[in-house]
Design an enzyme around this catalytic site. Structure first.
Site, short mmCIF file in Angstrom:
data_model
loop_
_atom_site.label_atom_id
_atom_site.label_comp_id
_atom_site.label_asym_id
_atom_site.label_seq_id
_atom_site.Cartn_x
_atom_site.Cartn_y
_atom_site.Cartn_z
N ASP A 172 0.87 -1.18 0.00
CA ASP A 172 0.00 0.00 0.00
C ASP A 172 0.90 1.22 0.00
O ASP A 172 1.56 1.52 1.00
CB ASP A 172 -0.92 0.00 1.22
CG ASP A 172 -1.99 1.08 1.16
OD1 ASP A 172 -1.78 2.10 0.49
OD2 ASP A 172 -3.05 0.90 1.80
N ARG B 116 0.07 4.41 -0.38
CA ARG B 116 -0.63 5.68 -0.20
C ARG B 116 -0.10 6.49 0.98
O ARG B 116 0.23 5.94 2.02
CB ARG B 116 -2.13 5.42 0.00
CG ARG B 116 -2.81 4.93 -1.25
CD ARG B 116 -4.24 4.56 -1.00
NE ARG B 116 -4.37 3.39 -0.14
CZ ARG B 116 -5.54 2.81 0.18
NH1 ARG B 116 -6.66 3.32 -0.30
NH2 ARG B 116 -5.56 1.74 0.96
#
Length: 207
Positions: free
Chosen positions: A135, A137
């Site tokens: 991930d 982000r």
């Protein structure tokens, strides 16, 4: 807590009537920004108005072209977006539409990861196999957007504990998290199960 990021500012505000495929309609104030940390064209949709004394409801929704636009059943992004717009419109708050396709890896890489998932890997294992983060982000821009909009204490609509953790670390006043619905289908249940196993998403899947 003082913000731990540079300040961004509102660039443009414009009213947009929204209509979804199931006929649901509402009106949003779309807000653009300048000075965001990652330089991306993220968008805020201000929906409804909180009652006096109520905290607004905020959703961080990462862009998903396949799910949001084309209705892909491989994820739950489209139904989550539709749900969030209605719930925030009723409660009053903000939906941040963040340009973070594929948990930050981009559209082409996401489709490459899909191909690996077809060979048996889950969504996180596929990213790792491509040499990419599970991930990728970062929510600094999201914290900047909320600050620029003057959002004080708020409740966060999410099943992802990392969103609340990052926002709090960035100085945002997340008072509580509110789970989204569960949009499990035969096509996405393996994807949802991986989110529960790998990153502790609070998704109540049937046994």
């Amino acid at each position: 807590m003082e913000p731990v990021h540079a300040t961004a500012a509102v660039r443009t505000r414009v009213t947009i009537p929204l209509r979804f495929g199931d006929g649901y309609e509402t009106t949003a104030e779309a807000v653009t920004f300048k000075g965001l940390a990652d330089g991306e064209e993220h968008l805020a949709l201000v929906l409804g108005r909180p009652a006096p004394g109520d905290a607004p409801l905020v959703r961080l929704h990462s862009e998903c072209l396949t799910g949001d636009v084309f209705g892909s059943a491989r994820c739950d992004c489209g139904p989550q977006l539709r749900e969030a717009v209605e719930r925030i419109s009723e409660r009053g708050g903000v939906l941040l539409y963040l340009r973070q396709e594929g948990r930050g890896i981009g559209l082409y890489n996401k489709l490459d990861a899909y191909a690996l998932q077809d060979d048996g890997l889950d969504t996180y294992e596929a990213n790792t196999a491509l040499g990419l983060p599970e991930d990728g982000r970062d929510y600094t821009a999201a914290a900047q957007m909320l600050e620029a909009l003057g959002v004080g204490p708020f409740e966060l609509l999410t099943n992802n504990p990392d969103k609340a953790r990052q926002l709090r670390d960035l100085g945002a006043d997340v008072t509580a998290t509110v789970p989204t619905g569960v949009f499990a289908t035969d096509s996405n249940v393996r994807y949802l199960s991986a989110k529960v196993r790998h990153t502790g998403h609070t998704i109540a899947l049937a046994a």
